[in-house]
Design an enzyme around this catalytic site. Sequence first.
Site, PDB file in Angstrom:
ATOM      1  N   HIS A  67       0.861  -1.174   0.000  1.00 38.39           N
ATOM      2  CA  HIS A  67       0.000   0.000   0.000  1.00 38.39           C
ATOM      3  C   HIS A  67       0.902   1.229   0.000  1.00 38.39           C
ATOM      4  O   HIS A  67       2.030   1.192   0.488  1.00 38.39           O
ATOM      5  CB  HIS A  67      -0.857  -0.041   1.273  1.00 38.39           C
ATOM      6  CG  HIS A  67      -1.910   1.000   1.386  1.00 38.39           C
ATOM      7  ND1 HIS A  67      -1.628   2.303   1.740  1.00 38.39           N
ATOM      8  CD2 HIS A  67      -3.258   0.940   1.230  1.00 38.39           C
ATOM      9  CE1 HIS A  67      -2.762   2.988   1.797  1.00 38.39           C
ATOM     10  NE2 HIS A  67      -3.761   2.190   1.478  1.00 38.39           N
ATOM     11  N   ASP A  73       3.155  -3.890   8.172  1.00 38.75           N
ATOM     12  CA  ASP A  73       1.910  -3.149   8.004  1.00 38.75           C
ATOM     13  C   ASP A  73       0.771  -4.140   8.177  1.00 38.75           C
ATOM     14  O   ASP A  73       0.453  -4.908   7.272  1.00 38.75           O
ATOM     15  CB  ASP A  73       1.881  -2.505   6.610  1.00 38.75           C
ATOM     16  CG  ASP A  73       0.557  -1.826   6.297  1.00 38.75           C
ATOM     17  OD1 ASP A  73      -0.335  -1.801   7.171  1.00 38.75           O
ATOM     18  OD2 ASP A  73       0.410  -1.320   5.166  1.00 38.75           O
ATOM     19  N   GLN A 106      -4.490  -4.645   7.084  1.00 37.58           N
ATOM     20  CA  GLN A 106      -5.488  -5.555   6.539  1.00 37.58           C
ATOM     21  C   GLN A 106      -5.574  -6.878   7.299  1.00 37.58           C
ATOM     22  O   GLN A 106      -6.629  -7.509   7.324  1.00 37.58           O
ATOM     23  CB  GLN A 106      -5.188  -5.838   5.058  1.00 37.58           C
ATOM     24  CG  GLN A 106      -5.402  -4.656   4.149  1.00 37.58           C
ATOM     25  CD  GLN A 106      -6.838  -4.177   4.151  1.00 37.58           C
ATOM     26  OE1 GLN A 106      -7.779  -4.932   4.385  1.00 37.58           O
ATOM     27  NE2 GLN A 106      -7.023  -2.893   3.899  1.00 37.58           N
ATOM     28  N   LYS A 159     -10.266  -0.557  10.672  1.00 30.74           N
ATOM     29  CA  LYS A 159     -10.287  -1.817   9.925  1.00 30.74           C
ATOM     30  C   LYS A 159     -10.489  -3.027  10.837  1.00 30.74           C
ATOM     31  O   LYS A 159     -10.666  -4.150  10.347  1.00 30.74           O
ATOM     32  CB  LYS A 159      -9.004  -1.966   9.107  1.00 30.74           C
ATOM     33  CG  LYS A 159      -8.862  -0.887   8.022  1.00 30.74           C
ATOM     34  CD  LYS A 159      -7.642  -1.108   7.169  1.00 30.74           C
ATOM     35  CE  LYS A 159      -7.323   0.066   6.282  1.00 30.74           C
ATOM     36  NZ  LYS A 159      -8.349   0.326   5.256  1.00 30.74           N
ATOM     37  N   CYS A 182      -4.957   2.534  -3.598  1.00 26.89           N
ATOM     38  CA  CYS A 182      -3.731   3.077  -2.985  1.00 26.89           C
ATOM     39  C   CYS A 182      -2.563   2.109  -3.149  1.00 26.89           C
ATOM     40  O   CYS A 182      -1.752   1.932  -2.230  1.00 26.89           O
ATOM     41  CB  CYS A 182      -3.943   3.407  -1.510  1.00 26.89           C
ATOM     42  SG  CYS A 182      -5.167   4.694  -1.222  1.00 26.89           S
TER      43      CYS A 182
END
Length: 401
Positions: free
Chosen positions: A116, A193, A196, A219, A357
């Site tokens: 991302h 990261d 998600q 999220k 993104c």
Amino acid sequence: MARDFPALEQRVNERRLVYLDTAATALKPRAVIEAVTQVYARDCANVHRGLHQLSQRASAAYEAARAALAGFLGARSQEEVVFVRGATEALNLVAASWAMPRLGQGDRILVTALEHHANLVPWQIVARRTGAILDVAPIEPSGEVSLDVLASRLTDRTRLVAVSHASNVLGTVLPIREIARMAHARGALLVVDGAQAAAHVRIDVKDLDCDFYALSGHKVYGPSGIGVLWARAELLAEMEPYQVGGDMVADVAFEGASYRAPPHRFEAGTPNIEGAIGLGAAVRYLRGLDAAAREAHERDLLEYAVSTLEEIPGVQIVGSPATRIPLLSFTVEDIHPHDLATFLDGEGIAVRAGHHCAQPLLEQLGHSALTRVSFGIYNTHADVDALAEALRGARDFFSVF
């Protein structure tokens, strides 16, 4: 579980809402809504500063949320949990406070082609300002990252490896433990990261053996504008503040200032109090569910969606990773993703369309835009069936143009 989410009680364009955009932001359960309402209705005060009861209650709830996040992440202590605005700020904090002061000419940062923008652009800035080199490991046609390829990109000058735990475009789940082992063998630190993955994969940062882990509250069924950076305590202790002022200051004179110990050192100004408390409620809600049953439900949804969409003429799913979160990106022959998303909205179905993104990734995949559907704990087979029916309708509708 759908009954826990008030947003699903509404109708959109006179139809039952089918919400398939959880990867962009998850709907909120009543437990989160009530926690945030409680702050405004009863405990509306600043934290860590007031001696009155409202401030004491707000401060206790804020720190209890930090403890809840520490448990959710498997942290060694809640002092390893820094509240930030989201995964994007968490990654920027690592870039500014750890990488920028330590990297120099010829050092290397390794990322993957899946990233991302939030886990790519900060490292581009670090490289430009320090003279470091940004390496990008390509992906396989399936959408997976080859560990052999990743290993070939690691050198003795690699100082930092930054990867997504799960791709927001293809759903690919990366083998974080193995990547951590490879990075550490070369003396590099690993930034993950987790924006998600955190809502779908059980996280234990000790077991993953990463050095930094970032997530966004919205999220994981929590509020917007709040997130977490987890980092090893020894790394936080040696990092300088990202921003200054307010509660992060220990002592101030005209000649200079000293700062509080982590995590408060990185929480300048008045924090997002209601956001943190709401995020604490979100992870308590998730941890209150049967984790194995939740994962099985999402696996079943994903498998059903794949098999259902593959049967629709003109629909092409992009990527086929062996392990992925409940998320699919696809194209429909002769229909632009933006047109398709608008058509689906007319049917009460919320999806995401665009480059997500992740423009460099889409360019590598040969697309400028994709349609994405992403599932949460509230979705069912009926939602997939509604999507399939609408996609067939879209093909018929656009075929006349």
